[in-house]
Design a protein around this motif. Structure first.
Motif, mmCIF file in Angstrom:
data_model
loop_
_atom_site.group_PDB
_atom_site.id
_atom_site.type_symbol
_atom_site.label_atom_id
_atom_site.label_comp_id
_atom_site.label_asym_id
_atom_site.label_seq_id
_atom_site.Cartn_x
_atom_site.Cartn_y
_atom_site.Cartn_z
ATOM 1 N N ASP A 168 0.830 -1.203 0.000
ATOM 2 C CA ASP A 168 0.000 0.000 0.000
ATOM 3 C C ASP A 168 0.866 1.255 0.000
ATOM 4 O O ASP A 168 0.557 2.231 -0.692
ATOM 5 N N VAL A 169 1.955 1.246 0.749
ATOM 6 C CA VAL A 169 2.854 2.408 0.801
ATOM 7 C C VAL A 169 3.505 2.639 -0.558
ATOM 8 O O VAL A 169 3.535 3.765 -1.071
ATOM 9 N N TRP A 170 4.003 1.567 -1.167
ATOM 10 C CA TRP A 170 4.687 1.706 -2.449
ATOM 11 C C TRP A 170 3.714 2.067 -3.581
ATOM 12 O O TRP A 170 4.022 2.917 -4.425
ATOM 13 N N ALA A 171 2.560 1.430 -3.606
ATOM 14 C CA ALA A 171 1.583 1.725 -4.655
ATOM 15 C C ALA A 171 1.123 3.176 -4.571
ATOM 16 O O ALA A 171 0.936 3.852 -5.592
ATOM 17 N N ARG A 172 0.955 3.670 -3.350
ATOM 18 C CA ARG A 172 0.549 5.065 -3.173
ATOM 19 C C ARG A 172 1.639 6.009 -3.662
ATOM 20 O O ARG A 172 1.353 7.039 -4.285
ATOM 21 N N MET A 173 2.885 5.661 -3.412
ATOM 22 C CA MET A 173 3.992 6.477 -3.894
ATOM 23 C C MET A 173 3.982 6.573 -5.414
ATOM 24 O O MET A 173 4.119 7.660 -5.994
ATOM 25 N N VAL A 174 3.809 5.435 -6.078
ATOM 26 C CA VAL A 174 3.782 5.426 -7.542
ATOM 27 C C VAL A 174 2.580 6.206 -8.055
ATOM 28 O O VAL A 174 2.690 7.007 -8.997
ATOM 29 N N ALA A 175 1.416 6.010 -7.435
ATOM 30 C CA ALA A 175 0.208 6.705 -7.872
ATOM 31 C C ALA A 175 0.376 8.215 -7.774
ATOM 32 O O ALA A 175 0.019 8.960 -8.706
ATOM 33 N N GLU A 176 0.900 8.697 -6.672
ATOM 34 C CA GLU A 176 1.053 10.143 -6.487
ATOM 35 C C GLU A 176 2.083 10.713 -7.463
ATOM 36 O O GLU A 176 1.945 11.843 -7.932
ATOM 37 N N MET A 177 3.101 9.933 -7.786
ATOM 38 C CA MET A 177 4.099 10.351 -8.766
ATOM 39 C C MET A 177 3.452 10.510 -10.148
ATOM 40 O O MET A 177 3.659 11.516 -10.846
ATOM 41 N N VAL A 178 2.624 9.534 -10.526
ATOM 42 C CA VAL A 178 1.955 9.596 -11.823
ATOM 43 C C VAL A 178 0.911 10.716 -11.839
ATOM 44 O O VAL A 178 0.741 11.404 -12.857
ATOM 45 N N MET A 179 0.220 10.921 -10.731
ATOM 46 C CA MET A 179 -0.758 12.012 -10.653
ATOM 47 C C MET A 179 -0.105 13.366 -10.921
ATOM 48 O O MET A 179 -0.692 14.231 -11.583
ATOM 49 N N GLU A 180 1.111 13.561 -10.406
ATOM 50 C CA GLU A 180 1.826 14.809 -10.665
ATOM 51 C C GLU A 180 2.075 14.981 -12.160
ATOM 52 O O GLU A 180 1.867 16.060 -12.723
ATOM 53 N N LEU A 181 2.533 13.909 -12.795
ATOM 54 C CA LEU A 181 2.832 13.981 -14.226
ATOM 55 C C LEU A 181 1.583 14.250 -15.054
ATOM 56 O O LEU A 181 1.610 15.023 -16.019
ATOM 57 N N GLU A 210 -0.462 -22.447 -14.795
ATOM 58 C CA GLU A 210 0.069 -21.477 -13.834
ATOM 59 C C GLU A 210 -0.989 -20.394 -13.603
ATOM 60 O O GLU A 210 -1.516 -19.818 -14.548
ATOM 61 N N PRO A 211 -1.349 -20.092 -12.364
ATOM 62 C CA PRO A 211 -2.381 -19.079 -12.118
ATOM 63 C C PRO A 211 -1.900 -17.681 -12.490
ATOM 64 O O PRO A 211 -0.709 -17.372 -12.385
ATOM 65 N N ARG A 212 -2.824 -16.879 -12.952
ATOM 66 C CA ARG A 212 -2.536 -15.454 -13.151
ATOM 67 C C ARG A 212 -2.812 -14.735 -11.837
ATOM 68 O O ARG A 212 -3.871 -14.922 -11.220
ATOM 69 N N ILE A 213 -1.858 -13.907 -11.393
ATOM 70 C CA ILE A 213 -2.006 -13.115 -10.184
ATOM 71 C C ILE A 213 -1.924 -11.648 -10.558
ATOM 72 O O ILE A 213 -1.022 -11.232 -11.298
ATOM 73 N N SER A 214 -2.865 -10.857 -10.088
ATOM 74 C CA SER A 214 -2.775 -9.413 -10.280
ATOM 75 C C SER A 214 -3.254 -8.707 -9.025
ATOM 76 O O SER A 214 -4.176 -9.176 -8.351
ATOM 77 N N ILE A 215 -2.591 -7.609 -8.714
ATOM 78 C CA ILE A 215 -2.959 -6.799 -7.552
ATOM 79 C C ILE A 215 -3.270 -5.401 -8.055
ATOM 80 O O ILE A 215 -2.365 -4.670 -8.492
ATOM 81 N N ALA A 216 -4.539 -5.047 -8.044
ATOM 82 C CA ALA A 216 -4.975 -3.734 -8.520
ATOM 83 C C ALA A 216 -5.268 -2.834 -7.329
ATOM 84 O O ALA A 216 -6.055 -3.196 -6.455
ATOM 85 N N ASP A 217 -4.621 -1.674 -7.291
ATOM 86 C CA ASP A 217 -4.902 -0.674 -6.264
ATOM 87 C C ASP A 217 -5.655 0.473 -6.915
ATOM 88 O O ASP A 217 -5.122 1.156 -7.802
ATOM 89 N N LEU A 218 -6.909 0.673 -6.478
ATOM 90 C CA LEU A 218 -7.770 1.703 -7.039
ATOM 91 C C LEU A 218 -7.788 2.909 -6.104
ATOM 92 O O LEU A 218 -8.098 2.781 -4.918
ATOM 93 N N PHE A 219 -7.468 4.079 -6.664
ATOM 94 C CA PHE A 219 -7.365 5.302 -5.876
ATOM 95 C C PHE A 219 -8.544 6.223 -6.177
ATOM 96 O O PHE A 219 -8.833 6.514 -7.338
ATOM 97 N N SER A 220 -9.192 6.675 -5.112
ATOM 98 C CA SER A 220 -10.336 7.594 -5.226
ATOM 99 C C SER A 220 -10.219 8.650 -4.132
ATOM 100 O O SER A 220 -9.518 8.443 -3.135
#
Length: 373
Positions: A187-200, A308-318
């Motif tokens: 959660d900490v890392w995903a939020r960091m990436v999200a906020e970085m992209v939001m700036e761009l 092989e299972p597909r694994i995905s972790i989606a973090d949705l920001f609102s």
């Protein structure tokens, strides 16, 4: 719902879905049971299934979403950042999806997050079943298809759903032990990436870099840890149906098993996993507040034909102030006589009502809140 007579077999869709749901076995449990055909409520219409066929001609080269290297984002000269801003703007305008590399998250964190979510889904039934539940509101839930009883057909995946940054606050101890540490760290890392992209994204439209942060866009987060087991009849169902994300921005981590597709023009484009990459996509909320400058686009996941299972972790920001009585609409800075507002203001309650009434549907917010010219 009336039962159907199929030969000597009496089929009642609602009863069979309830029986499946109450078993808490999930799509993985069905896959592990050794079935050779999927339950009928997982089978999609011929119209949907026909669309699964590739539309590219043999002579056409496959295309994929843009891949953007963020390694020089904050280095000198400033032209490096300006170039990345241009790339992000173009990708968000023409695709609504892109992958980022060299984003600051180590490969070990990415690998451990995927491993932890996979480990949860592969725990014994008695370990997972206490988390299996449905309902509205925040919390921790494990289930197969959040919209199982609302959708026209079920899809072949299971999900660990965690509401973060919401009220009431989730204590770390409430998370499943097998993935507790990794979910909190991710959660900490995903939020960091999200906020970085939001700036761009904001800079791409001439706005202040922190504009989306002012809107509390990273305050309310939902983590969806998806597990797509092997499906015995992948040509009769989907992993997830075509939809757009109704939030602001999504950060997606996936393993090397493909299946994600993005709608681009008249075609479905495969999103090929990139080692160390994270997929970013624009949600309906951002399309609205940016007054149509950036696009949220339809995407789906094919049923998994791999062992092989597909694994995905989606973090949705609102925005976190959705939890209050606030409303949102196009940013005033992006509205002018030459470019009037394309959408009306809306509230969080309206967003929730749409989802729980209609489930995963295409462009639900954008279409519902669009102003008639």
């Amino acid at each position: 719902m009336a039962a159907e007579n199929i030969g000597s077999y009496k089929y009642n869709r609602m009863e069979e879905m309830k029986e499946f749901d109450e078993s808490k076995m999930g799509a993985k449990g069905l896959s592990d049971s050794g079935i050779t055909s999927i339950p009928r409520f997982f089978i999609h219409s011929q119209e949907t299934l026909a669309d699964l066929k590739p539309r590219l001609k043999p002579s056409q080269k496959p295309i994929t979403i843009p891949i953007i290297d963020l390694s020089n984002m904050n280095s000198s000269p400033p032209a490096h950042r300006a170039q990345i801003v241009t790339q992000v703007k173009e990708a968000a305008t023409t695709w609504g999806f892109f992958q980022v590399t060299n984003h600051g998250v180590s490969q070990s964190v990415l690998d451990s997050t995927i491993k932890a979510i996979k480990s949860f889904h592969e725990k014994p039934h008695e370990t997972k079943s206490p988390y299996y539940k449905r309902g509205k509101g925040p919390g921790i839930r494990y289930h197969t298809n959040d919209d199982l009883f609302r959708a026209r057909a079920a899809t072949w995946h299971d999900t660990l759903q965690v509401f973060i940054g919401s009220a009431p606050h989730i204590e770390e101890e409430e998370l499943p032990e097998v993935c507790r540490k990794e979910v909190v760290e991710w959660d900490v890392w995903a939020r960091m990436v999200a906020e970085m992209v939001m700036e761009l994204l904001s800079e791409g439209l001439g706005l202040e870099a922190g504009k989306l942060k002012e809107l509390t866009l990273s305050g309310y987060r939902v983590m969806l840890g998806h597990y797509y087991p092997w499906c015995p009849q992948p040509d009769l169902t989907l992993g997830i149906t075509s939809h757009t994300d109704n939030g602001g921005l999504t950060v997606l981590l996936q393993n090397q098993v493909g299946g994600l597709q993005v709608r681009h023009g008249d075609d479905w484009v495969d999103v090929m996993p990139v080692h160390g990459g994270l997929v970013i996509n624009i949600g309906d909320f951002l399309q609205i507040v940016y007054n149509g400058e950036y696009k949220s686009v339809q995407h789906r996941v094919l049923a998994n034909s791999s062992k092989e299972p597909r694994i995905s972790i989606a973090d949705l920001f609102s925005p976190s102030d959705w939890q209050a009585s606030g409303s949102h609409g196009p940013l005033p800075e992006l509205v002018s006589p030459e470019k009037p507002a394309l959408y009306r203001n809306f509230t969080h309650r309206e967003v929730l009502q749409l989802f729980y009434d209609e489930g995963l549907v295409n462009k639900s917010l954008v279409d519902k809140f669009k102003l008639v010219s």
